[in-house]
Each structure stands twice: as C-alpha cells, then as structure tokens.
Design an enzyme around this catalytic site. Sequence first.
Site, PDB file in Angstrom:
ATOM      1  N   GLY A 133      -3.929  -3.587   3.801  1.00 39.07           N
ATOM      2  CA  GLY A 133      -2.980  -2.949   2.884  1.00 39.07           C
ATOM      3  C   GLY A 133      -2.327  -1.731   3.502  1.00 39.07           C
ATOM      4  O   GLY A 133      -2.184  -0.695   2.860  1.00 39.07           O
ATOM      5  N   ALA A 134      -1.884  -1.870   4.767  1.00 39.19           N
ATOM      6  CA  ALA A 134      -1.371  -0.708   5.504  1.00 39.19           C
ATOM      7  C   ALA A 134       0.140  -0.528   5.368  1.00 39.19           C
ATOM      8  O   ALA A 134       0.708   0.356   5.991  1.00 39.19           O
ATOM      9  CB  ALA A 134      -1.746  -0.832   6.981  1.00 39.19           C
ATOM     10  N   ASN A 135       0.782  -1.374   4.566  1.00 41.45           N
ATOM     11  CA  ASN A 135       2.248  -1.258   4.459  1.00 41.45           C
ATOM     12  C   ASN A 135       2.688  -0.215   3.439  1.00 41.45           C
ATOM     13  O   ASN A 135       3.859   0.128   3.364  1.00 41.45           O
ATOM     14  CB  ASN A 135       2.874  -2.613   4.110  1.00 41.45           C
ATOM     15  CG  ASN A 135       2.377  -3.152   2.780  1.00 41.45           C
ATOM     16  OD1 ASN A 135       1.256  -3.641   2.695  1.00 41.45           O
ATOM     17  ND2 ASN A 135       3.180  -3.060   1.741  1.00 41.45           N
ATOM     18  N   GLY A 182       1.406   3.294   0.612  1.00 36.39           N
ATOM     19  CA  GLY A 182       0.434   4.220   0.032  1.00 36.39           C
ATOM     20  C   GLY A 182      -0.532   4.829   1.040  1.00 36.39           C
ATOM     21  O   GLY A 182      -0.156   5.209   2.155  1.00 36.39           O
ATOM     22  N   ILE A 183      -1.792   4.894   0.629  1.00 34.50           N
ATOM     23  CA  ILE A 183      -2.824   5.562   1.417  1.00 34.50           C
ATOM     24  C   ILE A 183      -3.051   4.838   2.748  1.00 34.50           C
ATOM     25  O   ILE A 183      -3.221   5.461   3.792  1.00 34.50           O
ATOM     26  CB  ILE A 183      -4.137   5.643   0.608  1.00 34.50           C
ATOM     27  CG1 ILE A 183      -3.892   6.452  -0.688  1.00 34.50           C
ATOM     28  CG2 ILE A 183      -5.249   6.272   1.422  1.00 34.50           C
ATOM     29  CD1 ILE A 183      -4.960   6.285  -1.751  1.00 34.50           C
ATOM     30  N   GLY A 184      -3.015   3.502   2.702  1.00 35.47           N
ATOM     31  CA  GLY A 184      -3.223   2.714   3.914  1.00 35.47           C
ATOM     32  C   GLY A 184      -2.165   2.994   4.961  1.00 35.47           C
ATOM     33  O   GLY A 184      -2.457   3.130   6.154  1.00 35.47           O
ATOM     34  N   SER A 231     -13.360   4.192  -5.532  1.00 32.58           N
ATOM     35  CA  SER A 231     -12.729   5.073  -6.501  1.00 32.58           C
ATOM     36  C   SER A 231     -13.779   5.699  -7.400  1.00 32.58           C
ATOM     37  O   SER A 231     -14.876   5.171  -7.575  1.00 32.58           O
ATOM     38  CB  SER A 231     -11.753   4.268  -7.346  1.00 32.58           C
ATOM     39  OG  SER A 231     -11.319   5.033  -8.436  1.00 32.58           O
ATOM     40  N   TYR A 289     -11.405  -3.661 -12.798  1.00 35.44           N
ATOM     41  CA  TYR A 289     -11.122  -2.744 -11.678  1.00 35.44           C
ATOM     42  C   TYR A 289     -12.383  -1.940 -11.348  1.00 35.44           C
ATOM     43  O   TYR A 289     -12.787  -1.855 -10.188  1.00 35.44           O
ATOM     44  CB  TYR A 289      -9.962  -1.799 -12.032  1.00 35.44           C
ATOM     45  CG  TYR A 289      -9.591  -0.843 -10.911  1.00 35.44           C
ATOM     46  CD1 TYR A 289      -8.990  -1.295  -9.737  1.00 35.44           C
ATOM     47  CD2 TYR A 289      -9.854   0.526 -11.012  1.00 35.44           C
ATOM     48  CE1 TYR A 289      -8.647  -0.422  -8.714  1.00 35.44           C
ATOM     49  CE2 TYR A 289      -9.520   1.409  -9.991  1.00 35.44           C
ATOM     50  CZ  TYR A 289      -8.913   0.935  -8.843  1.00 35.44           C
ATOM     51  OH  TYR A 289      -8.580   1.800  -7.822  1.00 35.44           O
TER      52      TYR A 289
HETATM   53  N1  LIG Z   1      -3.890   5.786  -5.847  1.00 35.13           N
HETATM   54  C1  LIG Z   1      -5.001   6.231  -6.383  1.00 35.13           C
HETATM   55  O1  LIG Z   1      -4.982   7.113  -7.239  1.00 35.13           O
HETATM   56  C2  LIG Z   1      -6.328   5.692  -5.928  1.00 35.13           C
HETATM   57  C3  LIG Z   1      -7.503   6.279  -6.434  1.00 35.13           C
HETATM   58  C4  LIG Z   1      -8.720   5.756  -6.026  1.00 35.13           C
HETATM   59  C5  LIG Z   1      -8.758   4.696  -5.145  1.00 35.13           C
HETATM   60  N2  LIG Z   1      -7.617   4.148  -4.671  1.00 35.13           N
HETATM   61  C6  LIG Z   1      -7.726   3.007  -3.763  1.00 35.13           C
HETATM   62  O2  LIG Z   1      -6.967   3.235  -2.587  1.00 35.13           O
HETATM   63  C7  LIG Z   1      -6.625   1.972  -2.009  1.00 35.13           C
HETATM   64  C8  LIG Z   1      -5.160   1.982  -1.591  1.00 35.13           C
HETATM   65  O3  LIG Z   1      -4.356   2.009  -2.739  1.00 35.13           O
HETATM   66  P1  LIG Z   1      -2.996   2.802  -2.879  1.00 35.13           P
HETATM   67  O4  LIG Z   1      -3.211   3.813  -3.943  1.00 35.13           O
HETATM   68  O5  LIG Z   1      -2.501   3.233  -1.552  1.00 35.13           O
HETATM   69  O6  LIG Z   1      -2.081   1.661  -3.549  1.00 35.13           O
HETATM   70  P2  LIG Z   1      -0.797   0.836  -3.059  1.00 35.13           P
HETATM   71  O7  LIG Z   1       0.287   1.771  -2.636  1.00 35.13           O
HETATM   72  O8  LIG Z   1      -0.517  -0.099  -4.171  1.00 35.13           O
HETATM   73  O9  LIG Z   1      -1.315   0.057  -1.791  1.00 35.13           O
HETATM   74  C9  LIG Z   1      -2.162  -1.052  -1.927  1.00 35.13           C
HETATM   75  C10 LIG Z   1      -2.049  -1.924  -0.693  1.00 35.13           C
HETATM   76  O10 LIG Z   1      -2.882  -3.074  -0.882  1.00 35.13           O
HETATM   77  C11 LIG Z   1      -2.120  -4.230  -0.592  1.00 35.13           C
HETATM   78  N3  LIG Z   1      -2.571  -5.438  -1.287  1.00 35.13           N
HETATM   79  C12 LIG Z   1      -2.606  -5.669  -2.618  1.00 35.13           C
HETATM   80  N4  LIG Z   1      -3.003  -6.933  -2.859  1.00 35.13           N
HETATM   81  C13 LIG Z   1      -3.210  -7.525  -1.654  1.00 35.13           C
HETATM   82  C14 LIG Z   1      -3.620  -8.821  -1.228  1.00 35.13           C
HETATM   83  N5  LIG Z   1      -3.863  -9.804  -2.104  1.00 35.13           N
HETATM   84  N6  LIG Z   1      -3.725  -9.068   0.101  1.00 35.13           N
HETATM   85  C15 LIG Z   1      -3.459  -8.104   1.004  1.00 35.13           C
HETATM   86  N7  LIG Z   1      -3.070  -6.859   0.678  1.00 35.13           N
HETATM   87  C16 LIG Z   1      -2.944  -6.570  -0.639  1.00 35.13           C
HETATM   88  C17 LIG Z   1      -0.714  -3.855  -1.021  1.00 35.13           C
HETATM   89  O11 LIG Z   1       0.219  -4.756  -0.458  1.00 35.13           O
HETATM   90  P3  LIG Z   1       1.640  -5.074  -1.212  1.00 35.13           P
HETATM   91  O12 LIG Z   1       2.543  -3.926  -0.884  1.00 35.13           O
HETATM   92  O13 LIG Z   1       2.059  -6.368  -0.583  1.00 35.13           O
HETATM   93  O14 LIG Z   1       1.330  -5.186  -2.676  1.00 35.13           O
HETATM   94  C18 LIG Z   1      -0.623  -2.444  -0.468  1.00 35.13           C
HETATM   95  O15 LIG Z   1      -0.350  -2.454   0.899  1.00 35.13           O
HETATM   96  C19 LIG Z   1      -6.979   0.911  -3.058  1.00 35.13           C
HETATM   97  O16 LIG Z   1      -8.196   0.309  -2.690  1.00 35.13           O
HETATM   98  C20 LIG Z   1      -7.170   1.719  -4.328  1.00 35.13           C
HETATM   99  O17 LIG Z   1      -8.045   1.108  -5.216  1.00 35.13           O
HETATM  100  C21 LIG Z   1      -6.401   4.625  -5.044  1.00 35.13           C
END
Ligand SMILES: NC(=O)c1ccc[n+]([C@@H]2O[C@H](COP(=O)([O-])OP(=O)(O)OC[C@H]3O[C@@H](n4cnc5c(N)ncnc54)[C@H](OP(=O)(O)O)[C@@H]3O)[C@@H](O)[C@H]2O)c1
Length: 336
Positions: A49-51, A53-55, A178, A203
Amino acid sequence: MADILPRLWYPLSAAAATTGIVLLLRDFMHGERCPSKATMEGKTVIITGANNGIGKETAKELSKRGGRVIMACRNMDKCQGARDQLVQESGNQNVHCQQVDLASFESVRKFASRINKSEAKVDVLINNAGVMRCPHWKTADGNEWQFQVNYLSHFLLTNLILDKLKAAKQGRIINTSSIAHSQGQINFEDINSTVKYEDTDAYMQSKLALVLFTLELSKRLEGTGVTANTVYPGVTKTNIGQHKLSKMESAVTKPFMWFALRDPARAAQTGVYLSVAPEVADKTGKYWKDTVAITPAAQGRDEDIAKKLWDLSLKMTGLSEDVSSKDQSKEEKASS
Ligand SMILES: NC(=O)c1ccc[n+]([C@@H]2O[C@H](COP(=O)([O-])OP(=O)(O)OC[C@H]3O[C@@H](n4cnc5c(N)ncnc54)[C@H](OP(=O)(O)O)[C@@H]3O)[C@@H](O)[C@H]2O)c1
Ligand SMILES: *[C@@H]1O[C@H](CO)[C@@H](O)[C@H](O)[C@H]1NC(C)=O
Ligand SMILES: *[C@@H]1O[C@H](CO)[C@@H](O)[C@H](O)[C@H]1NC(C)=O
Ligand SMILES: *[C@@H]1O[C@H](CO)[C@@H](O)[C@H](O)[C@H]1NC(C)=O
C-alpha cells in the site's frame, strides 16, 4: 500612524502568541520525528500500500535514505504515478512497483514468488496496506474483506517471504496496526462476519489480529535475528476514511483535521525509525507509538488467543507447513 501602533500592539501580540501556542500544540499532537539518521543503503524494503498515505511517505523517506524500495500495490497506474514522484524527490532510481492485490491469496502467492526470484534478501517488510470500514464485501477467497486485506494476506505474505528476511543480516517485519485494536475482539465463531457484519468491529478485529500476529511471530522468530513489531501511526489525514466520510463532512471537519490529524509524512516516522535505527535492531514483539514501545491493550497480549489465531490463519490461508515454526527448526537440528 503614531497613535494607531500602540493600540494595535496588544491585539497583534495576543494573536501572535495564540498562533504560536496553537502551532506548538499541533506539532506536539502530531508526534515524534524519527531520531535516527541511519541510511538504507544496501538494504531492501517492501512496503504494501505504498502508493498513498502513510505507506507512500514511508517509501519516500526510505528512498531518500538510499534503500532499494519495492512498492507493493494493487493498482499499477497509481503505483507508477507515486513511484515517479518518489524518484524525482529522492533522486533514487532504485524504486520499483510490483503488483499485489491483498484481497486475493493467489495474487499474494504470485507476488511472493516473484520476490523469491528477484531478491536475494529482504531487510525490511512493512505490512502497511489497509482498508477501513468498507461495506460487507467478500474477497475472492470467501473471507470478510478487512480481515483478509489488513491481516490474513499479510500473514501469508510474511510467511512466504520469511526466508528472504532471514537471509538479511537483520531482517525486520513491521505491521501497521491501530489504537482500534484495543476495542477489538477475535470472533472465532464468526470470523467472516457471516452472522453479523459491523464495519467498525471488523476493522478492530483485523487490527487486533495484527497485534496478536506480531506477538506470536516474534516468539517463533527467536534466534533467527529477524524482528517483528507493530506500529501505531496515530490518527492521520489519508484516504483510509473514504468509505465513511462524505466530501461534505470532510470539508466541515477540515480545520479540526488540520489541527488534530497527522500529516502522513509525520505518521510515517515511527515506521521509518523501526526500519533504520541500529538501536532497535534487537527489539521485537512490541507495539510502538511515537518512536517508543508501549503496552498494547490486554487482548493484544493474550498469548493463547495469539496461538489460536495463528493456527486458524494457517488454515484460512492454506499454508500447509508452518514455515516459521521454531519447533520445526529444532526438529531439523535434531535430525541433522
Ligand atoms: N489514517 C489513520 O488515521 C490510521 C490510523 C491507524 C492506523 N492506520 C493504518 O495505516 C495503514 C495505512 O493507511 P493510510 O491511513 O495511509 O490509508 P490510505 O491512504 O487509504 O492507504 C492505504 C493503502 O492500502 C492500499 N490497499 C487497500 N486495499 C488494498 C488491497 N486489496 N491490496 C493492496 N493494497 C491495498 C491502498 O491502495 P489503493 O490506493 O489502491 O486503495 C493504499 O495504498 C493502514 O493499515 C491503516 O489501517 C491508519
Ligand atoms: C522460493 O524459492 C525456493 C528455491 O527456488 C523454493 O524452494 C521456495 O519454495 C520458493 N518460495 C516461494 C514462496 O515461492
Ligand atoms: C470463513 O470463510 C472461509 C472461506 O469461505 C472458510 O474456509 C471458513 O471456514 C469460514 N470460517 C468461518 C468460521 O465461518
Ligand atoms: C504482522 O502481521 C502479520 C499478519 O498480518 C503477522 O503474520 C506477522 O506476524 C505480524 N508481524 C509483526 C511484526 O507483527
């Protein structure tokens, strides 16, 4: 002019002081920066998921530090777009896109076998991809979507490329969980949420599963030099809320979000720290927030549940042999 200045002096300095305090508070809430300057030169990292957000921010920072960065994403157009940006900003050409869809075990297996062929070793695996509170979808494999994407597929991926992590001098596995884990429960009777689906519960279950996975995995990896840790990035402005927040709601909450929600670059700091810092090379089985190990909730420390979940996960992912089992390596030693 001369008599306006003294009259403006008080409100202006009050405004400046308030702004300063708000900015300081905000900075405090946004968490610690990675205190280590260690490089990633000569090291390979895989980030799911590196495209976005956090990744994406984690990938950017690690590519700036000179690592070989493999972006594991489901959508190759999005991945290439993000990759081009990272290459431009970091000046590091050693950044690559590899396709994987975590909603499909077949896709995970194909990805793992490509990595198995192309990489001699993997120094860091960051299980970051995630989805939150989506509708009640089922994956191609028949499992509840969040449980598979957030947890089961990372369980499978980690086990399939474990040999490559062991081949590194000091392999590191990092899961992105989380605070939601603290409200979670593993519902063994209805793991697919067939009887009842509640998006939040599902979740929380998937995120608790990651914490328990770390616990069990770190035990199994004792003596291999490979560490396993969980990171909590903090509440962050990303796409993760896409299934729940409308555009309207997002607009209304913007000022609040600016203040209280983290920028992804900051949220990435603890994961970066665990990826590079020499001082955490031997830290394993822990749950981290803001570059310090903290105690996860009680259900994230339950070793019996962790073991039960591990066995269930082996069944659900179709992993026939427990590749990371300590007992197995003991047996091997005994028989040789
Ligand atoms: N944001 C917060 O407040 C928060 C808090 C606690 C934990 N986290 C955790 O941090 C991590 C990163 O999340 P983020 O906040 O950066 O969210 P994000 O911007 O939605 O990024 C999520 C990434 O996961 C990818 N992904 C989703 N479904 C997938 C699949 N079936 N196969 C491969 N890749 C997939 C997405 O790809 P697409 O672009 O193609 O959808 C995107 O690159 C997650 O595990 C989340 O639970 C986030
Ligand atoms: C990786 O390659 C080795 C050696 O060719 C093979 O034994 C192993 O099964 C492969 N693992 C995966 C996950 O493809
Ligand atoms: C969940 O779904 C998978 C795939 O259909 C199935 O193998 C498994 O038995 C189900 N588990 C439960 C507890 O319903
Ligand atoms: C990460 O989570 C996966 C399952 O998603 C688990 O198999 C692995 O042990 C966990 N690793 C760490 C370091 O928590």
